[in-house]
Design a protein around this motif. Structure first.
Motif, PDB file in Angstrom:
ATOM      1  N   ASN A 184      31.644  38.713  38.420  1.00 17.92           N
ATOM      2  CA  ASN A 184      31.486  37.402  39.051  1.00 17.92           C
ATOM      3  C   ASN A 184      32.080  36.302  38.188  1.00 17.92           C
ATOM      4  O   ASN A 184      31.436  35.298  37.891  1.00 17.92           O
ATOM      5  CB  ASN A 184      30.006  37.123  39.337  1.00 17.92           C
ATOM      6  N   ILE A 185      33.311  36.533  37.767  1.00 21.62           N
ATOM      7  CA  ILE A 185      34.037  35.512  37.015  1.00 21.62           C
ATOM      8  C   ILE A 185      35.434  35.357  37.610  1.00 21.62           C
ATOM      9  O   ILE A 185      35.959  36.280  38.231  1.00 21.62           O
ATOM     10  CB  ILE A 185      34.168  35.857  35.511  1.00 21.62           C
ATOM     11  N   LEU A 186      35.977  34.183  37.430  1.00 20.97           N
ATOM     12  CA  LEU A 186      37.389  33.965  37.710  1.00 20.97           C
ATOM     13  C   LEU A 186      38.097  33.840  36.369  1.00 20.97           C
ATOM     14  O   LEU A 186      37.560  33.239  35.435  1.00 20.97           O
ATOM     15  CB  LEU A 186      37.601  32.698  38.532  1.00 20.97           C
ATOM     16  N   ILE A 187      39.271  34.400  36.282  1.00 23.87           N
ATOM     17  CA  ILE A 187      40.033  34.350  35.041  1.00 23.87           C
ATOM     18  C   ILE A 187      41.358  33.654  35.324  1.00 23.87           C
ATOM     19  O   ILE A 187      42.140  34.111  36.169  1.00 23.87           O
ATOM     20  CB  ILE A 187      40.278  35.761  34.477  1.00 23.87           C
ATOM     21  N   ALA A 188      41.557  32.546  34.649  1.00 24.74           N
ATOM     22  CA  ALA A 188      42.799  31.793  34.814  1.00 24.74           C
ATOM     23  C   ALA A 188      43.691  32.014  33.601  1.00 24.74           C
ATOM     24  O   ALA A 188      43.228  31.956  32.460  1.00 24.74           O
ATOM     25  CB  ALA A 188      42.502  30.309  34.986  1.00 24.74           C
ATOM     26  N   ILE A 189      44.950  32.280  33.859  1.00 26.00           N
ATOM     27  CA  ILE A 189      45.926  32.490  32.789  1.00 26.00           C
ATOM     28  C   ILE A 189      46.918  31.337  32.829  1.00 26.00           C
ATOM     29  O   ILE A 189      47.659  31.180  33.805  1.00 26.00           O
ATOM     30  CB  ILE A 189      46.649  33.838  32.959  1.00 26.00           C
ATOM     31  N   ASN A 190      46.845  30.509  31.804  1.00 24.39           N
ATOM     32  CA  ASN A 190      47.669  29.289  31.766  1.00 24.39           C
ATOM     33  C   ASN A 190      47.472  28.461  33.035  1.00 24.39           C
ATOM     34  O   ASN A 190      48.415  27.895  33.590  1.00 24.39           O
ATOM     35  CB  ASN A 190      49.149  29.640  31.573  1.00 24.39           C
ATOM     36  N   GLY A 191      46.209  28.437  33.498  1.00 23.49           N
ATOM     37  CA  GLY A 191      45.859  27.619  34.651  1.00 23.49           C
ATOM     38  C   GLY A 191      46.063  28.282  35.995  1.00 23.49           C
ATOM     39  O   GLY A 191      45.768  27.687  37.034  1.00 23.49           O
ATOM     40  N   ARG A 235      25.609  33.627  46.075  1.00 19.50           N
ATOM     41  CA  ARG A 235      27.028  33.855  46.342  1.00 19.50           C
ATOM     42  C   ARG A 235      27.555  34.957  45.433  1.00 19.50           C
ATOM     43  O   ARG A 235      27.367  34.918  44.227  1.00 19.50           O
ATOM     44  CB  ARG A 235      27.798  32.559  46.091  1.00 19.50           C
ATOM     45  N   LEU A 236      28.195  35.933  46.027  1.00 11.42           N
ATOM     46  CA  LEU A 236      28.860  36.974  45.254  1.00 11.42           C
ATOM     47  C   LEU A 236      30.356  36.844  45.485  1.00 11.42           C
ATOM     48  O   LEU A 236      30.802  36.730  46.629  1.00 11.42           O
ATOM     49  CB  LEU A 236      28.398  38.363  45.696  1.00 11.42           C
ATOM     50  N   VAL A 237      31.118  36.858  44.414  1.00  9.24           N
ATOM     51  CA  VAL A 237      32.577  36.799  44.522  1.00  9.24           C
ATOM     52  C   VAL A 237      33.160  37.849  43.592  1.00  9.24           C
ATOM     53  O   VAL A 237      32.755  37.957  42.438  1.00  9.24           O
ATOM     54  CB  VAL A 237      33.122  35.405  44.152  1.00  9.24           C
ATOM     55  N   PHE A 238      34.078  38.637  44.094  1.00  8.45           N
ATOM     56  CA  PHE A 238      34.729  39.647  43.265  1.00  8.45           C
ATOM     57  C   PHE A 238      36.108  39.929  43.842  1.00  8.45           C
ATOM     58  O   PHE A 238      36.415  39.552  44.981  1.00  8.45           O
ATOM     59  CB  PHE A 238      33.897  40.938  43.209  1.00  8.45           C
ATOM     60  N   ASP A 239      36.955  40.555  43.030  1.00 10.60           N
ATOM     61  CA  ASP A 239      38.288  40.880  43.531  1.00 10.60           C
ATOM     62  C   ASP A 239      38.465  42.383  43.620  1.00 10.60           C
ATOM     63  O   ASP A 239      37.934  43.144  42.809  1.00 10.60           O
ATOM     64  CB  ASP A 239      39.383  40.251  42.662  1.00 10.60           C
ATOM     65  N   ILE A 240      39.187  42.794  44.646  1.00  7.00           N
ATOM     66  CA  ILE A 240      39.525  44.197  44.857  1.00  7.00           C
ATOM     67  C   ILE A 240      41.017  44.259  45.146  1.00  7.00           C
ATOM     68  O   ILE A 240      41.484  43.676  46.128  1.00  7.00           O
ATOM     69  CB  ILE A 240      38.743  44.800  46.042  1.00  7.00           C
ATOM     70  N   SER A 241      41.752  44.909  44.264  1.00  5.30           N
ATOM     71  CA  SER A 241      43.206  45.036  44.436  1.00  5.30           C
ATOM     72  C   SER A 241      43.855  43.675  44.682  1.00  5.30           C
ATOM     73  O   SER A 241      44.654  43.502  45.609  1.00  5.30           O
ATOM     74  CB  SER A 241      43.523  45.993  45.591  1.00  5.30           C
ATOM     75  N   ASN A 242      43.476  42.713  43.851  1.00  6.01           N
ATOM     76  CA  ASN A 242      44.040  41.359  43.906  1.00  6.01           C
ATOM     77  C   ASN A 242      43.652  40.582  45.160  1.00  6.01           C
ATOM     78  O   ASN A 242      44.264  39.560  45.471  1.00  6.01           O
ATOM     79  CB  ASN A 242      45.569  41.391  43.785  1.00  6.01           C
ATOM     80  N   LYS A 243      42.645  41.055  45.877  1.00  6.50           N
ATOM     81  CA  LYS A 243      42.125  40.317  47.024  1.00  6.50           C
ATOM     82  C   LYS A 243      40.749  39.772  46.648  1.00  6.50           C
ATOM     83  O   LYS A 243      39.901  40.508  46.153  1.00  6.50           O
ATOM     84  CB  LYS A 243      42.026  41.213  48.261  1.00  6.50           C
ATOM     85  N   LEU A 244      40.546  38.482  46.883  1.00  3.85           N
ATOM     86  CA  LEU A 244      39.294  37.837  46.508  1.00  3.85           C
ATOM     87  C   LEU A 244      38.303  37.923  47.668  1.00  3.85           C
ATOM     88  O   LEU A 244      38.613  37.534  48.798  1.00  3.85           O
ATOM     89  CB  LEU A 244      39.552  36.376  46.138  1.00  3.85           C
TER      90      LEU A 244
END
Length: 257
Positions: free
Chosen positions: A50-57, A89-98
């Motif tokens: 349940n995290i979002l990871i931003a790379i250089n924004g 709220r649950l948020v997760f990604d599966i194969s690059n789909k949020l």
């Protein structure tokens, strides 16, 4: 060297707002593993699902997800999606789909028409409502959606719509009408709204609905699911798994055709 910044509740897990990792050109998943090794003992657990990871924004899910290669001097931001420990709220990604999941207490006016209105209001988000009775827990939710995501990728959906495929797999039925009547949304019954879309659109959807939502998975549906699908303890005892009921449900959903 990679600079990792912690945002919001993530700071509490590491008792700092940033760390430097003396590595480069590694997959994001490897970086996550390294970060978790640095977490001090007796601090709040960082829920990496349940995290979002931003790379250089840039949201990593918009690049290559956990396969994204982190390079020298990259800035990686760890952003908890559920701030303050909220479980609405649950948020997760599966194969690059949020994917986002929100649970609602059933109301008289919350039925198929309610979902149709939401679909018109959020045309860029794929939406499906599943009766809460048919979803056991987060693991069950994620694994079933993974089946649908992979089927969509391989052009093997049970229906011509991704949303219907999800419904059929939770209902464990190859008949659309039966799946709708059993596991679909019904007036006055709790349901979980599953949404697939970009972070921006999912955030807008949640902002619109958060005051109507309730905590996800507060009710244990184990007995209902076992009775509905005629699953016995004897069957479960033969499955070598940490969560045999989930694995059996997923297996049944995977072999539908």
């Amino acid at each position: 060297m990679i600079l990792v910044k912690f945002v919001g509740g993530a700071k509490k897990s590491f008792i700092t707002d940033q760390v430097q990792i003396d590595k480069s050109d590694i997959p994001l998943q490897d970086l996550i593993d390294l970060i978790l090794q640095l977490k001090p003992e007796n601090t709040p657990i960082l829920d990496v699902e349940n995290i979002l990871i931003a790379i250089n924004g840039i949201d990593s899910s918009a690049i290559d997800g956990k396969s994204t290669i982190i390079k020298n001097n990259d800035l990686v931001s760890i952003i908890p999606i559920i701030h303050g420990g909220s479980s609405k709220r649950l948020v997760f990604d599966i194969s690059n789909k949020l994917i986002q999941a929100i649970e609602f207490k059933g109301e008289k006016d919350m039925d198929v028409k309610y979902i149709d209105v939401l679909r018109k209001q959020f045309p860029k988000v794929k939406l499906q409502a599943i009766s809460s009775n048919f979803i056991l827990n987060k693991s069950h939710l994620r694994k079933i959606i993974s089946l649908s995501v992979n089927s969509d990728k391989n052009n093997t959906l049970l229906s011509n719509k991704f949303e219907i495929d999800i419904l059929m797999r939770f209902a464990i039925s190859s008949q659309i009408s039966f799946a709708i009547n059993s596991a679909g949304i019904k007036s006055k019954q709790n349901f979980i709204l599953i949404a697939l879309g970009s972070k921006k659109n999912l955030d807008k959807l949640y902002d619109e609905l958060k005051y109507q939502s309730v905590n996800v998975f507060e009710i244990d549906n184990t007995l209902f699911i076992k009775k509905y699908f005629n699953i016995t303890n004897k069957q479960l005892d033969t499955i070598l798994s940490d969560d045999p009921l989930v694995d059996l449900l997923v297996e049944k959903a995977a072999i539908l055709f």
